[in-house]
Design an enzyme around this catalytic site. Structure first.
Site, short mmCIF file in Angstrom:
data_model
loop_
_atom_site.label_atom_id
_atom_site.label_comp_id
_atom_site.label_asym_id
_atom_site.label_seq_id
_atom_site.Cartn_x
_atom_site.Cartn_y
_atom_site.Cartn_z
N ARG A 47 -12.59 69.33 -20.66
CA ARG A 47 -13.27 68.58 -19.59
C ARG A 47 -14.79 68.63 -19.74
NH1 ARG A 47 -14.13 70.83 -15.10
NH2 ARG A 47 -12.21 72.04 -15.05
N TYR A 99 -19.96 43.31 -10.86
CA TYR A 99 -18.52 43.54 -10.98
C TYR A 99 -18.02 44.10 -9.64
CZ TYR A 99 -14.08 45.62 -12.09
OH TYR A 99 -12.76 45.98 -12.05
N ASP A 171 -25.60 47.03 -16.53
CA ASP A 171 -24.22 46.92 -16.99
C ASP A 171 -24.23 45.89 -18.13
OD1 ASP A 171 -21.53 46.36 -17.43
OD2 ASP A 171 -20.98 46.57 -15.32
N LYS A 196 -13.49 46.83 -22.65
CA LYS A 196 -13.64 45.38 -22.91
C LYS A 196 -13.98 45.14 -24.38
CE LYS A 196 -13.10 45.40 -18.44
NZ LYS A 196 -11.85 45.09 -17.81
#
Ligand SMILES: Cc1ncc(COP(=O)(O)O)c(C=O)c1O
Length: 373
Positions: A47, A99, A171, A196
């Protein structure tokens, strides 16, 4: 070196223990210490970081012109990790066409923590000037925006944000570092949904933040990722890294195909408007031409006869797949307001396209038969 060469080689090294060219996928959740209690390698626990995730980060940072990168479980996880560094009382500005997930995150999670977000038409620089306040700590930019493909002048917006000392995030999911490099225009942080274009094959979920400087902000976000747990998995890091290698090639073809599709739709009698910055008639064209090297594979358009006609046209496509998301090799079509759900601000007659790598003639032929009345 030229961009294509950099994308093939960024962060690449031959595995010293085996000579393998492809990087190993390290699945180990924990990493051993020696007899003196020193860690044998750079990692302690998955982690906090893992070697495959580190290779992706080392590749991404220079490709965006940044000093350091952090990989996350998703694009949302990346953006929210940055939001989590804001303190109660802080003010955040988001594009009114960001978004939709980030708008929902700001409203549903930041508001109860005492962080206020306002929506701004970022393509209008005077609107940003009017909305910014002394307590604005973060200015969020997204260009081209999702789904209206609005273009924000990054240099101007960033210089306005600078005046109040706000951090700027861009972004860059739609453009990718192949077409647009926000850090070179002054941005502090760049966000990617690697789900994406960077992944590129509709088979990996991930996110990333690239930082202009490896300073206090980077460390606070890294701390948030470590303690709150939004890490990228080794396998997803590996897939995103593999996607990076072919990104310039794919973005060139996505962009060329989208321009042809946009021109065909622009001339179609059933279409009332096309949102694509590559069209000379688009309101964002001149700014996009200045800050992007091509216009990308995303576009949206509106159907003159309204919502039901738009849904009907989506339903009639044969080659385009009816699905949300974007950036894969296959072309996707969606009635965007349906995908966004109850909080959608998208016009009901709008269809969003992710233009893939098929031949543009086939894509256009299918859209034309779908739009025929
Ligand atoms: C522009 C943009 N940013 C961020 C995201 C969020 O990415 P993810 O779905 O990986 O959380 C998306 C998702 O569609 C997006 O389109």
């Amino acid at each position: 070196m030229k961009l294509d060469t950099l994308f093939v080689h960024a962060g690449h090294r031959i595995d010293p223990s085996t000579g393998a060219l492809a990087p190993p996928i390290h699945l180990s959740t924990t990493f051993a210490r020696d007899e003196r209690n020193e860690l044998i390698g750079a990692n302690q626990y998955i982690r906090e970081g893992n070697p495959t995730q580190s290779v992706l980060e080392e590749a991404l940072a220079p490709l965006e012109g940044g000093a350091a990168a952090l990989a996350f479980a998703s694009g949302m996880a990346a953006g929210v990790a940055l939001m989590q560094t804001l303190e109660s009382g802080a003010h955040l500005l988001l594009p009114n066409d960001a978004y939709y997930g980030f708008r929902v995150a700001a409203n549903d999670f930041l508001r109860p923590w005492g962080i206020r977000a306002d929506l701004v038409a970022m393509e209008d620089v005077s609107a940003l000037t009017a909305a910014i306040r002394p307590e604005t700590r973060l200015v969020w930019l997204e260009t081209p925006s999702n789904p209206l493909m609005k273009i924000t002048d990054l240099e101007r917006a960033i210089s306005i944000a600078r005046k109040t000392g706000a951090t700027t995030l861009v972004d860059n999911t739609f453009a990718t570092p192949v077409l647009q490099r926000p850090i070179s225009l002054g941005a502090d942080v760049v966000l990617h949904a690697t789900t994406k274009y960077i992944g590129g094959h509709s088979d990996v979920q991930g996110g990333a933040l690239v930082f202009a400087e490896k300073g206090g902000l980077y460390e606070r976000v890294q701390h948030a990722r470590h303690i709150l747990g939004a890490v990228a998995s080794p396998f997803n890091s590996w897939l995103a890294l593999r996607g990076l290698r072919t990104l310039p090639l794919r973005m060139a073809r996505h962009s060329a195909n989208a321009l042809e599709v946009a021109r065909a739709l622009d001339a179609h009698p059933a279409v009332s408007s096309v949102h694509y910055p590559g069209l000379e008639s688009d309101s964002g064209h001149s700014v996009a031409r200045r800050q992007m090297s091509a216009f990308g594979g995303m576009l949206s358009f509106r159907v003159g006869a309204g919502r039901e006609a738009a849904i009907r046209a989506v339903g009639r496509t044969r080659l385009w797949t009816r699905a949300t998301s974007l950036g894969g090799v296959e072309s996707l079509i969606e009635h965007r307001a349906t995908s966004e759900g109850a909080t959608s601000r998208t016009p009901p007659d709008l269809i969003r396209l992710s233009v893939g790598l098929e031949h543009p003639d086939d894509l256009i032929e299918d859209l034309e038969q779908a739009l025929a009345v």
